[in-house]
Design an enzyme around this catalytic site. Sequence first.
Site, mmCIF file in Angstrom:
data_model
loop_
_atom_site.group_PDB
_atom_site.id
_atom_site.type_symbol
_atom_site.label_atom_id
_atom_site.label_comp_id
_atom_site.label_asym_id
_atom_site.label_seq_id
_atom_site.Cartn_x
_atom_site.Cartn_y
_atom_site.Cartn_z
ATOM 1 N N GLY A 85 0.838 -1.203 0.000
ATOM 2 C CA GLY A 85 0.000 0.000 0.000
ATOM 3 C C GLY A 85 0.869 1.248 0.000
ATOM 4 O O GLY A 85 2.087 1.180 0.174
ATOM 5 N N ARG A 86 0.245 2.416 -0.198
ATOM 6 C CA ARG A 86 1.015 3.662 -0.205
ATOM 7 C C ARG A 86 1.756 3.864 1.118
ATOM 8 O O ARG A 86 2.952 4.150 1.145
ATOM 9 C CB ARG A 86 0.088 4.873 -0.444
ATOM 10 N N VAL A 87 1.028 3.683 2.212
ATOM 11 C CA VAL A 87 1.649 3.903 3.511
ATOM 12 C C VAL A 87 2.656 2.792 3.800
ATOM 13 O O VAL A 87 3.803 3.045 4.184
ATOM 14 C CB VAL A 87 0.567 3.959 4.619
ATOM 15 N N PRO A 100 -3.908 6.537 16.078
ATOM 16 C CA PRO A 100 -4.614 7.137 14.948
ATOM 17 C C PRO A 100 -3.708 8.069 14.141
ATOM 18 O O PRO A 100 -4.018 8.409 13.014
ATOM 19 C CB PRO A 100 -5.735 7.939 15.620
ATOM 20 N N ASN A 101 -2.590 8.486 14.736
ATOM 21 C CA ASN A 101 -1.768 9.515 14.100
ATOM 22 C C ASN A 101 -0.317 9.249 14.434
ATOM 23 O O ASN A 101 0.062 9.258 15.605
ATOM 24 C CB ASN A 101 -2.190 10.907 14.629
ATOM 25 N N PHE A 102 0.487 9.012 13.392
ATOM 26 C CA PHE A 102 1.904 8.763 13.622
ATOM 27 C C PHE A 102 2.784 9.957 13.222
ATOM 28 O O PHE A 102 3.996 9.857 13.258
ATOM 29 C CB PHE A 102 2.351 7.502 12.867
ATOM 30 N N HIS A 145 -4.670 24.236 5.251
ATOM 31 C CA HIS A 145 -4.604 23.055 4.392
ATOM 32 C C HIS A 145 -4.789 23.441 2.928
ATOM 33 O O HIS A 145 -5.305 24.509 2.617
ATOM 34 C CB HIS A 145 -5.695 22.041 4.776
ATOM 35 N N HIS A 146 -4.424 22.525 2.050
ATOM 36 C CA HIS A 146 -4.711 22.631 0.625
ATOM 37 C C HIS A 146 -6.224 22.754 0.419
ATOM 38 O O HIS A 146 -7.002 22.297 1.263
ATOM 39 C CB HIS A 146 -4.170 21.396 -0.090
ATOM 40 N N LYS A 153 -9.346 19.864 0.616
ATOM 41 C CA LYS A 153 -9.828 19.239 1.852
ATOM 42 C C LYS A 153 -11.331 19.429 1.977
ATOM 43 O O LYS A 153 -11.843 20.523 1.741
ATOM 44 C CB LYS A 153 -9.093 19.866 3.043
ATOM 45 N N THR A 203 -7.573 17.131 13.313
ATOM 46 C CA THR A 203 -6.469 17.409 14.246
ATOM 47 C C THR A 203 -6.700 18.710 14.995
ATOM 48 O O THR A 203 -6.479 18.788 16.211
ATOM 49 C CB THR A 203 -5.135 17.484 13.476
#
Lengths: 248, 248, 248, 248
Positions: free
Chosen positions: D12-14, D105-107, D134-135, D138, D145
């Site tokens: 996968g991408r991640v 949930p967030n690394f 943000h871009h 979104k 966050t």
Amino acid sequence: MTIKVGVLGAKGRVGSAVVAGVQAADDLELVAEVDQNDSLDVLVENGAQVIVDFTTPNVVMDNLEFCIKNGIHAVVGTTGFDDERYDQVRAWINDNPQTGVLIAPNFAISAVLAMAFAKQAAPFFESAEVVEYHHPNKLDAPSGTAVKTAQGIAEARRQANLPAMPDATETSLDGSRGADVDGVKVHAVRMTGMVAHEDIIFGTRDQSLTIRQDSYGRESFVPGVLTGVRQVADHPGLTIGLDNYLGL
Amino acid sequence: MTIKVGVLGAKGRVGSAVVAGVQAADDLELVAEVDQNDSLDVLVENGAQVIVDFTTPNVVMDNLEFCIKNGIHAVVGTTGFDDERYDQVRAWINDNPQTGVLIAPNFAISAVLAMAFAKQAAPFFESAEVVEYHHPNKLDAPSGTAVKTAQGIAEARRQANLPAMPDATETSLDGSRGADVDGVKVHAVRMTGMVAHEDIIFGTRDQSLTIRQDSYGRESFVPGVLTGVRQVADHPGLTIGLDNYLGL
Amino acid sequence: MTIKVGVLGAKGRVGSAVVAGVQAADDLELVAEVDQNDSLDVLVENGAQVIVDFTTPNVVMDNLEFCIKNGIHAVVGTTGFDDERYDQVRAWINDNPQTGVLIAPNFAISAVLAMAFAKQAAPFFESAEVVEYHHPNKLDAPSGTAVKTAQGIAEARRQANLPAMPDATETSLDGSRGADVDGVKVHAVRMTGMVAHEDIIFGTRDQSLTIRQDSYGRESFVPGVLTGVRQVADHPGLTIGLDNYLGL
Amino acid sequence: MTIKVGVLGAKGRVGSAVVAGVQAADDLELVAEVDQNDSLDVLVENGAQVIVDFTTPNVVMDNLEFCIKNGIHAVVGTTGFDDERYDQVRAWINDNPQTGVLIAPNFAISAVLAMAFAKQAAPFFESAEVVEYHHPNKLDAPSGTAVKTAQGIAEARRQANLPAMPDATETSLDGSRGADVDGVKVHAVRMTGMVAHEDIIFGTRDQSLTIRQDSYGRESFVPGVLTGVRQVADHPGLTIGLDNYLGL
């Protein structure tokens, strides 16, 4: 050679800071401090070449009439001008066309430059937003400066035929996307400890440009007033707005 | 009505981003992609009105000669130009004076604007310093852009007869006050994760003005190239530097 | 229930700001203002529970001996402490172990937090640098706070066994990469109009974290002193550094 | 000695970014890449000590059961966990209590630290607001966050019994003061070119503290995942949230 300067409203908060600023400048000489009930004749007697006026709407017109008649240039931060008053000033100058008069709502030179740069940058970016930060005692939100900045951006975008800014927001909490000023989003932060600050943010492909203005104290108008004093003789006639003196 | 655009060096990293940028723009039409060993004739055959050249120093002059002779305007980011080459380009344009050629070392429009604003602001502030931030793989410090920015500030201060900046530092750790570029301090930060960023900071009484430029990716040149494509026909002759197109 | 507070050095610049801060706080009651030549007995007579001492190195030890003997907690910003003095204070507290004494070199709570966060963050980033900004009348560069911040980062990196930061710089202008403090680069900007500001910047893969501290005025120590006053009774014994009160 | 690592969801991408990150780290050894339809047995055969799981909610529980039974520690970024699933994981660990499982949930380590610092700082400031950038693609505003950050600040203020923030605004344009999240104002800027950025701003007397988080690219989770891999063996049992590993 120094410029001989008179200050009207010399004992007010703003005027006394101008007095100190003139005194501290090597190229300027303070020749008169005028306040309530003082005669304006001292300006002529002491050879003032330029006056600075931070007085009140009810005396500023008399001050200007006197100065223009005597060929004394004027830098004016006093409020309350409208088209009628501007026309009156122009009429007086007609009789003495070498006299320069600068009337400006804002002498904070960093804020004036920020607004001018914002207009210049606006045509080249897809996105533009304004975030202003002030102390929490401020009564209005957003600040007048931020609204004016946004209007300037909006006008520059219109002239460049830019489309609306991209914004895919589908779900949002009320207010999160800021106030809409002519299509430009403006956000107001209120923060104990802060004074007056503004971020003008532009974005396009892979880059952004941020023009940040910070006021740290109450005398940020002084450098702009002195810039006006130094240049007003080179700008005969009525000029409205300090930006016209900045060679932009 | 759209502008018909040819891209030279169309398969390079930069050129292919330009190709994609042209294709995505409603007002531009991509009519030719030229790369190594391709004939330039396709430009004429397909009616290209403007070309973009991101090729190499050894082919760009042939490309320009061809385009100018055929009345095709050119927007050039290829490096290696010197006065001799500029004179040659001018000579070719003499025979075809309606043709516009824009040669620019930097098409990142936010960086170009930042540098231009820095020059405009410089005369009005006692202090000015530059802090640039780049990824840690960069070989030189400070960046060429930061050096050029500082030089522009220094030149503007000289023209305004500003004195040296105030700095009472008596004891300092070596290097803490940055590099001295024509009297303007420049600081270089190297930081994993960052791309390319610059703070140009001006200060005077009770205020500061910061012009912040951020590059987040490798294609930040695209909007500037497209701005060049849209305007080059209105600027016949040779123009050096994108700032001349920005109405500053 | 309010805390009864005495201020020593009450007429000094710092002390008088503390006096005003105590008076403005609903949960604190000012019961004594002591300055040169005043007797300390008023503290006992008026039931002071906590004193704040911003006096001088030559009287602070007498003040502390008196307060500790009388079970009055003390929050101390006076300078000149060394290990010998700390030991003496501990000895006095031994006889009165419920008394709390906080001695801190810096009560600007945002600066204290910034430094603490910097130490916490340091182990997790490849790169870290410090940029500090001050008015141009400052005599030293970089600031003591910036040096201490860098030392804290360096120590945290050592404990985490981090390698040296990546930096591919091959050619550089002298000073551009800042001062080296234990391997952490520190840059000092001097700017008319600014007060005291610090950016602590951390970077790793595709991200950065910046801890920015801004001081806008000369009374930024007040909230930290009041935090000390409110908590000192809960921290019997000698505590060095406000960070120990912040629950970090 | 290196840690032997297996990656689940390796294509996968991640996952593929995690694979590259493990391969680039001197202290980690990649021993297995598992994707859809691959058997988990390779983890045991190749001696994996820690696995990283960025798969899907419908396979992650089977993966965890297998790993815990085989005493392989797990670092999990896959979504879809609820209390029932957490309880199931705890039950499996009961039979193998030396095994560590980190579910987060967030690394993005800079974002996790920023949120943690915000909670620590909140009790010491009168004002706190959040501005996220943000871009423009979104879909939601403000970002999850930013909402979570504001909630953390609000909770920390409640525990410290802080009063409402000062705000004298009397007249305002709709939306200018942002969205109200538990009494904390949150502003969302949408800007072409930007990626994901957040300013968490605190203010009190004469000072402010700003925690700024910038994500410049899509692989900002990698350093946090590797931090998890290095520490998970030292944290037996179930841990929810990377902040628990950061020594805060």
